[in-house]
Scaffold this motif. Structure first.
Motif, PDB file in Angstrom:
ATOM      1  N   ASP A 140      87.415  87.490  17.705  1.00 13.51           N
ATOM      2  CA  ASP A 140      86.448  87.268  18.782  1.00 13.51           C
ATOM      3  C   ASP A 140      85.412  86.285  18.243  1.00 13.51           C
ATOM      4  O   ASP A 140      84.398  86.673  17.654  1.00 13.51           O
ATOM      5  CB  ASP A 140      85.803  88.593  19.188  1.00 13.51           C
ATOM      6  CG  ASP A 140      84.848  88.441  20.362  1.00 13.51           C
ATOM      7  OD1 ASP A 140      84.512  87.294  20.735  1.00 13.51           O
ATOM      8  OD2 ASP A 140      84.427  89.477  20.900  1.00 13.51           O
ATOM      9  N   LYS A 141      85.672  84.985  18.425  1.00 17.79           N
ATOM     10  CA  LYS A 141      84.822  83.955  17.837  1.00 17.79           C
ATOM     11  C   LYS A 141      83.399  83.972  18.386  1.00 17.79           C
ATOM     12  O   LYS A 141      82.461  83.662  17.659  1.00 17.79           O
ATOM     13  CB  LYS A 141      85.455  82.572  18.028  1.00 17.79           C
ATOM     14  CG  LYS A 141      86.689  82.372  17.173  1.00 17.79           C
ATOM     15  CD  LYS A 141      87.195  80.948  17.298  1.00 17.79           C
ATOM     16  CE  LYS A 141      88.374  80.705  16.379  1.00 17.79           C
ATOM     17  NZ  LYS A 141      88.836  79.310  16.461  1.00 17.79           N
ATOM     18  N   VAL A 142      83.239  84.339  19.634  1.00 18.59           N
ATOM     19  CA  VAL A 142      81.894  84.399  20.215  1.00 18.59           C
ATOM     20  C   VAL A 142      81.073  85.480  19.516  1.00 18.59           C
ATOM     21  O   VAL A 142      79.937  85.252  19.095  1.00 18.59           O
ATOM     22  CB  VAL A 142      81.967  84.638  21.741  1.00 18.59           C
ATOM     23  CG1 VAL A 142      80.576  84.885  22.313  1.00 18.59           C
ATOM     24  CG2 VAL A 142      82.628  83.456  22.436  1.00 18.59           C
ATOM     25  N   ALA A 143      81.651  86.670  19.370  1.00 15.64           N
ATOM     26  CA  ALA A 143      80.941  87.779  18.710  1.00 15.64           C
ATOM     27  C   ALA A 143      80.669  87.442  17.246  1.00 15.64           C
ATOM     28  O   ALA A 143      79.579  87.720  16.726  1.00 15.64           O
ATOM     29  CB  ALA A 143      81.754  89.065  18.806  1.00 15.64           C
ATOM     30  N   ILE A 144      81.636  86.831  16.569  1.00 13.74           N
ATOM     31  CA  ILE A 144      81.459  86.452  15.160  1.00 13.74           C
ATOM     32  C   ILE A 144      80.336  85.426  15.043  1.00 13.74           C
ATOM     33  O   ILE A 144      79.454  85.542  14.189  1.00 13.74           O
ATOM     34  CB  ILE A 144      82.775  85.896  14.575  1.00 13.74           C
ATOM     35  CG1 ILE A 144      83.820  87.011  14.487  1.00 13.74           C
ATOM     36  CG2 ILE A 144      82.541  85.261  13.201  1.00 13.74           C
ATOM     37  CD1 ILE A 144      85.223  86.518  14.171  1.00 13.74           C
ATOM     38  N   GLY A 145      80.360  84.419  15.920  1.00 13.63           N
ATOM     39  CA  GLY A 145      79.315  83.391  15.896  1.00 13.63           C
ATOM     40  C   GLY A 145      77.939  83.968  16.135  1.00 13.63           C
ATOM     41  O   GLY A 145      76.977  83.632  15.440  1.00 13.63           O
ATOM     42  N   ASN A 146      77.832  84.865  17.107  1.00 15.84           N
ATOM     43  CA  ASN A 146      76.537  85.502  17.395  1.00 15.84           C
ATOM     44  C   ASN A 146      76.055  86.328  16.208  1.00 15.84           C
ATOM     45  O   ASN A 146      74.866  86.326  15.881  1.00 15.84           O
ATOM     46  CB  ASN A 146      76.632  86.374  18.647  1.00 15.84           C
ATOM     47  CG  ASN A 146      76.777  85.546  19.905  1.00 15.84           C
ATOM     48  OD1 ASN A 146      76.410  84.372  19.941  1.00 15.84           O
ATOM     49  ND2 ASN A 146      77.335  86.145  20.943  1.00 15.84           N
ATOM     50  N   GLY A 151      72.179  86.424  11.395  1.00 16.43           N
ATOM     51  CA  GLY A 151      71.934  86.697   9.983  1.00 16.43           C
ATOM     52  C   GLY A 151      72.887  87.702   9.365  1.00 16.43           C
ATOM     53  O   GLY A 151      72.754  88.045   8.191  1.00 16.43           O
ATOM     54  N   GLN A 152      73.831  88.174  10.115  1.00 13.80           N
ATOM     55  CA  GLN A 152      74.789  89.160   9.604  1.00 13.80           C
ATOM     56  C   GLN A 152      75.905  88.439   8.858  1.00 13.80           C
ATOM     57  O   GLN A 152      76.399  87.404   9.302  1.00 13.80           O
ATOM     58  CB  GLN A 152      75.369  89.940  10.779  1.00 13.80           C
ATOM     59  CG  GLN A 152      76.333  91.032  10.389  1.00 13.80           C
ATOM     60  CD  GLN A 152      76.828  91.791  11.623  1.00 13.80           C
ATOM     61  OE1 GLN A 152      76.299  91.632  12.714  1.00 13.80           O
ATOM     62  NE2 GLN A 152      77.843  92.598  11.424  1.00 13.80           N
ATOM     63  N   ALA A 153      76.306  88.991   7.712  1.00  9.59           N
ATOM     64  CA  ALA A 153      77.432  88.436   6.956  1.00  9.59           C
ATOM     65  C   ALA A 153      78.726  88.934   7.572  1.00  9.59           C
ATOM     66  O   ALA A 153      78.881  90.120   7.828  1.00  9.59           O
ATOM     67  CB  ALA A 153      77.345  88.848   5.494  1.00  9.59           C
ATOM     68  N   VAL A 154      79.638  88.025   7.826  1.00  9.80           N
ATOM     69  CA  VAL A 154      80.944  88.386   8.378  1.00  9.80           C
ATOM     70  C   VAL A 154      82.000  87.903   7.391  1.00  9.80           C
ATOM     71  O   VAL A 154      82.283  86.713   7.324  1.00  9.80           O
ATOM     72  CB  VAL A 154      81.167  87.755   9.771  1.00  9.80           C
ATOM     73  CG1 VAL A 154      82.536  88.132  10.311  1.00  9.80           C
ATOM     74  CG2 VAL A 154      80.069  88.166  10.741  1.00  9.80           C
ATOM     75  N   GLY A 156      85.221  86.632   5.745  1.00  7.47           N
ATOM     76  CA  GLY A 156      86.365  85.926   6.295  1.00  7.47           C
ATOM     77  C   GLY A 156      86.016  84.921   7.371  1.00  7.47           C
ATOM     78  O   GLY A 156      86.906  84.317   7.959  1.00  7.47           O
ATOM     79  N   ALA A 157      84.731  84.724   7.641  1.00  5.67           N
ATOM     80  CA  ALA A 157      84.324  83.771   8.671  1.00  5.67           C
ATOM     81  C   ALA A 157      83.019  83.096   8.267  1.00  5.67           C
ATOM     82  O   ALA A 157      82.223  83.647   7.515  1.00  5.67           O
ATOM     83  CB  ALA A 157      84.150  84.468  10.009  1.00  5.67           C
ATOM     84  N   TYR A 158      82.815  81.899   8.746  1.00  9.89           N
ATOM     85  CA  TYR A 158      81.567  81.180   8.514  1.00  9.89           C
ATOM     86  C   TYR A 158      81.351  80.193   9.656  1.00  9.89           C
ATOM     87  O   TYR A 158      82.270  79.892  10.417  1.00  9.89           O
ATOM     88  CB  TYR A 158      81.588  80.434   7.168  1.00  9.89           C
ATOM     89  CG  TYR A 158      82.616  79.328   7.088  1.00  9.89           C
ATOM     90  CD1 TYR A 158      82.266  78.008   7.364  1.00  9.89           C
ATOM     91  CD2 TYR A 158      83.933  79.590   6.752  1.00  9.89           C
ATOM     92  CE1 TYR A 158      83.202  76.999   7.305  1.00  9.89           C
ATOM     93  CE2 TYR A 158      84.880  78.592   6.683  1.00  9.89           C
ATOM     94  CZ  TYR A 158      84.509  77.291   6.960  1.00  9.89           C
ATOM     95  OH  TYR A 158      85.433  76.286   6.908  1.00  9.89           O
ATOM     96  N   LEU A 159      80.130  79.716   9.795  1.00  9.07           N
ATOM     97  CA  LEU A 159      79.822  78.707  10.806  1.00  9.07           C
ATOM     98  C   LEU A 159      80.043  77.333  10.188  1.00  9.07           C
ATOM     99  O   LEU A 159      79.526  77.036   9.118  1.00  9.07           O
ATOM    100  CB  LEU A 159      78.365  78.810  11.270  1.00  9.07           C
ATOM    101  CG  LEU A 159      78.020  79.946  12.211  1.00  9.07           C
ATOM    102  CD1 LEU A 159      76.549  79.866  12.605  1.00  9.07           C
ATOM    103  CD2 LEU A 159      78.885  79.921  13.452  1.00  9.07           C
ATOM    104  N   LYS A 160      80.817  76.539  10.856  1.00  7.15           N
ATOM    105  CA  LYS A 160      81.090  75.185  10.391  1.00  7.15           C
ATOM    106  C   LYS A 160      80.317  74.231  11.284  1.00  7.15           C
ATOM    107  O   LYS A 160      80.396  74.319  12.510  1.00  7.15           O
ATOM    108  CB  LYS A 160      82.584  74.897  10.485  1.00  7.15           C
ATOM    109  CG  LYS A 160      82.958  73.483  10.100  1.00  7.15           C
ATOM    110  CD  LYS A 160      84.453  73.259  10.300  1.00  7.15           C
ATOM    111  CE  LYS A 160      84.794  71.805  10.158  1.00  7.15           C
ATOM    112  NZ  LYS A 160      86.154  71.534  10.611  1.00  7.15           N
TER     113      LYS A 160
END
Length: 168
Positions: A140-146, A151-154, A156-160
């Protein structure tokens, strides 16, 4: 001068590579010549950027024209396929009415075949053993991005950060 040459020269000057502007006898920097060079490089860069941006806009417009032509060709191809299917059905129907299973001439061989396919009238009426369940897992890229923006660490994912150029 190419845009990358202008950029490289500007980068060098901004990084302090200004030996050619230093008076060897006095050690003073000829600020007027240096500033003039930087100003000229900025103007040259702007001219090249404008030229390249216009070329990019022209290429995009050409691509749109080609896409539109391709769409027209694809529409004609679909229409030809529909016509071919209608003609095939017409020939098959005529052959079946005449009781002929095979038509063989110098130009073509046509054979009437029969196949069976399963048609579903009401899926809800089918017993559960005849229902196949497909499960799709995707991020869920929207939830991950939000979450990352908050400021939450996720793991396996990062903002590019992507660099784009909007042309009008």
């Amino acid at each position: 001068m190419h845009i990358y040459e202008i950029d490289s020269r500007l980068r060098k000057l901004m990084d302090g590579e200004i030996e050619e502007y230093v008076n060897m006898e006095t050690g003073e920097v000829d600020r007027e010549r240096l500033n003039e060079e930087i100003k000229n490089l900025h103007m040259a860069a702007e001219e090249r950027e404008e030229s390249l941006a216009c070329l990019a806009a022209e290429k995009r417009a050409a691509a749109e024209v080609l896409k539109e032509k391709a769409k027209g060709i694809l529409d004609r191809a679909k229409r030809a396929e529909r016509d071919a299917e209608w003609l095939r059905a017409l020939v098959a129907s005529s052959m079946m009415i005449r009781g002929v299973k095979k038509l063989e001439t110098a130009q073509i061989v046509a054979t009437v075949t029969t196949t069976k396919s399963v048609e579903i009238e009401d899926m809800r009426a089918l017993p559960g053993s005849f229902i196949r369940v497909k499960t799709v897992e995707e991020p869920d890229k929207v939830a991950i991005g939000n979450a990352i923006k908050a400021g939450q660490a996720v793991p396996g994912a990062y903002l590019k950060e992507n660099i784009g150029l909007r042309l009008k």
